[in-house]
Design a protein around this motif. Structure first.
Motif, mmCIF file in Angstrom:
data_model
loop_
_atom_site.group_PDB
_atom_site.id
_atom_site.type_symbol
_atom_site.label_atom_id
_atom_site.label_comp_id
_atom_site.label_asym_id
_atom_site.label_seq_id
_atom_site.Cartn_x
_atom_site.Cartn_y
_atom_site.Cartn_z
ATOM 1 N N GLU A 58 0.869 -1.172 0.000
ATOM 2 C CA GLU A 58 0.000 0.000 0.000
ATOM 3 C C GLU A 58 0.912 1.229 0.000
ATOM 4 N N VAL A 59 0.805 2.019 -1.039
ATOM 5 C CA VAL A 59 1.677 3.178 -1.208
ATOM 6 C C VAL A 59 0.858 4.446 -1.024
ATOM 7 N N ALA B 149 -0.199 7.508 -15.543
ATOM 8 C CA ALA B 149 0.784 7.439 -16.636
ATOM 9 C C ALA B 149 1.866 6.407 -16.339
ATOM 10 N N HIS B 150 2.019 6.064 -15.062
ATOM 11 C CA HIS B 150 2.992 5.047 -14.655
ATOM 12 C C HIS B 150 2.345 3.680 -14.482
ATOM 13 N N GLY B 151 1.123 3.522 -14.957
ATOM 14 C CA GLY B 151 0.467 2.221 -14.950
ATOM 15 C C GLY B 151 -0.374 1.917 -13.736
ATOM 16 N N ASN C 217 5.957 -7.908 -5.667
ATOM 17 C CA ASN C 217 6.781 -8.773 -6.518
ATOM 18 C C ASN C 217 7.743 -7.896 -7.324
ATOM 19 N N PRO C 218 8.649 -8.489 -8.074
ATOM 20 C CA PRO C 218 9.633 -7.674 -8.806
ATOM 21 C C PRO C 218 9.022 -6.614 -9.710
ATOM 22 N N GLN C 219 7.921 -6.937 -10.366
ATOM 23 C CA GLN C 219 7.282 -5.952 -11.238
ATOM 24 C C GLN C 219 6.758 -4.769 -10.431
ATOM 25 N N GLY C 220 6.164 -5.068 -9.238
ATOM 26 C CA GLY C 220 5.680 -3.999 -8.389
ATOM 27 C C GLY C 220 6.801 -3.103 -7.899
ATOM 28 N N TYR C 221 7.950 -3.729 -7.521
ATOM 29 C CA TYR C 221 9.098 -2.934 -7.060
ATOM 30 C C TYR C 221 9.612 -2.033 -8.173
ATOM 31 N N ILE D 246 8.282 5.325 -10.047
ATOM 32 C CA ILE D 246 7.424 6.404 -9.533
ATOM 33 C C ILE D 246 8.216 7.299 -8.586
ATOM 34 N N LYS D 247 8.961 6.692 -7.662
ATOM 35 C CA LYS D 247 9.732 7.470 -6.700
ATOM 36 C C LYS D 247 10.794 8.318 -7.395
ATOM 37 N N ALA D 248 11.411 7.763 -8.414
ATOM 38 C CA ALA D 248 12.437 8.504 -9.143
ATOM 39 C C ALA D 248 11.848 9.693 -9.876
ATOM 40 N N ASP D 249 10.632 9.545 -10.417
ATOM 41 C CA ASP D 249 10.027 10.599 -11.234
ATOM 42 C C ASP D 249 9.267 11.634 -10.411
ATOM 43 N N LEU D 250 8.950 11.313 -9.133
ATOM 44 C CA LEU D 250 8.216 12.267 -8.306
ATOM 45 C C LEU D 250 9.001 13.571 -8.116
ATOM 46 N N GLY D 251 10.311 13.452 -8.005
ATOM 47 C CA GLY D 251 11.121 14.651 -7.836
ATOM 48 C C GLY D 251 11.034 15.585 -9.022
ATOM 49 N N LYS D 252 10.941 15.011 -10.202
ATOM 50 C CA LYS D 252 10.838 15.821 -11.418
ATOM 51 C C LYS D 252 9.450 16.450 -11.546
#
Length: 317
Positions: A5-6, A24-26, A73-77, A83-89
């Motif tokens: 849960e994010v 946009a990130h699925g 799972n790996p796909q979720g990670y 998402i975390k990388a793009d939030l800053g942008k």
């Protein structure tokens, strides 16, 4: 499967932008936590809330955030890391304040919410003559006791809530045999089916929710009364015909106030109108509406802050 849960903190102005970013990130589904929006909904003057769950009321003071779920799972990670990388942008590209966009993650096991409640549903002894039993329970009951077997699914009406219990207790002493019954807002069909099991000749259940109508029909078959119960999608004005010996309305105060002017014409001379689903703070208001409609109040039943009204025609012998 387990799920992450994010929760991403934002501002009321940032909800729409953040939601679009996540999609946009699925991320196909999100939940919005916004105290301002919740309070506007709660204070809507076109709706009268009889009761709001304490857990839900926490929304009135929550911080604004958007929540979503990803598979553990790996796909979720991979999706989460992107998402975390793009939030800053995201904030750098916007003129409005999106908040700190902090990310909180918690984990939970998947649960079948449609059936999880079953572990809390146990046989209910309405009286020495009537018991409500979950369909999946092995329960014989007392000698001569009428067993009402129910699988309410996602419809309201298991017999555990005070409003339904008050109605069942009343029907147990009211139905003598041969009655025609109308159940308004039938839900799982529990009241109409109980009346039939107690000896009523025919019953009609009306509900605006097609899922409830289907569930009521299935429960009627489960109890062997499918030939005596008619369940219809619609409201009182559309579906009720003729007169009834017993009319049940286990709904909410506003709906009862709205429909009660139609009840006298549908109620047999010596019939009973049973209204429940009324929180005690609105008891007097509903009583006033019942009396204004020309019905007499015979009895008021209360249980743990909920009220049922037993009514009939004035001048009943």
């Amino acid at each position: 499967m387990n799920w992450a849960e994010v929760r991403v903190a934002t501002t009321p102005e940032g909800i729409e932008i953040l939601t679009g970013f996540l999609m946009a990130h699925g991320v196909n589904g999100v939940m919005i936590e916004d105290a301002g929006d919740f309070n506007r909904f709660l204070n809507d003057t076109t709706i009268h809330w009889d009761y709001v769950d304490e857990e839900l009321m926490k929304m009135a003071h929550c911080e604004t955030a958007v929540k979503f779920y990803l598979p553990d799972n790996p796909q979720g990670y991979e999706t989460l890391n992107q998402i975390k990388a793009d939030l800053g942008k995201l904030q750098a590209d916007q003129e409005i304040d999106l908040g700190d966009l902090s990310v909180t993650i918690s984990y939970q096991e998947e649960e079948d919410w449609e059936t999880a409640w079953k572990k809390y549903y146990r046989p209910i002894m309405v009286s020495d003559t009537l018991a409500v039993v979950p369909e999946w329970e092995d329960f014989a009951g007392k000698e001569g006791q009428i067993i009402l077997r129910m699988d309410p699914g996602m419809a309201f009406g298991t017999g555990t809530h005070e409003t339904t219990a008050l109605c069942l207790e009343t029907l147990d002493g009211l139905v003598k045999g041969g009655e025609r019954v109308l159940d308004i807002g039938t839900g799982s069909g529990i009241l109409a089916i109980a009346a039939l099991k107690l000896g009523a000749a025919k019953a009609e259940g009306v509900d605006i929710d097609p899922m409830c109508v289907r569930t009521a029909g299935e429960n009627a078959a489960l109890n062997g009364v499918q030939n005596d119960l008619t369940v219809l999608v619609g409201d009182l004005s559309e579906k009720a015909t003729g007169v009834y010996d017993v009319i049940c309305a286990n709904i909410v105060a506003n709906a009862i106030i709205h429909l009660v002017p139609n009840v006298p014409a549908l109620l047999a001379k010596h019939g009973t109108f049973l209204a429940s689903g009324i929180i005690d703070t609105r008891k007097d208001e509903v009583i006033a509406a019942v009396q204004a409609a020309g019905l007499a109040l015979r009895e008021v039943k209360e249980k743990n802050g909920w009220v049922a009204l037993v009514c009939g025609h004035t001048g009943r012998e």
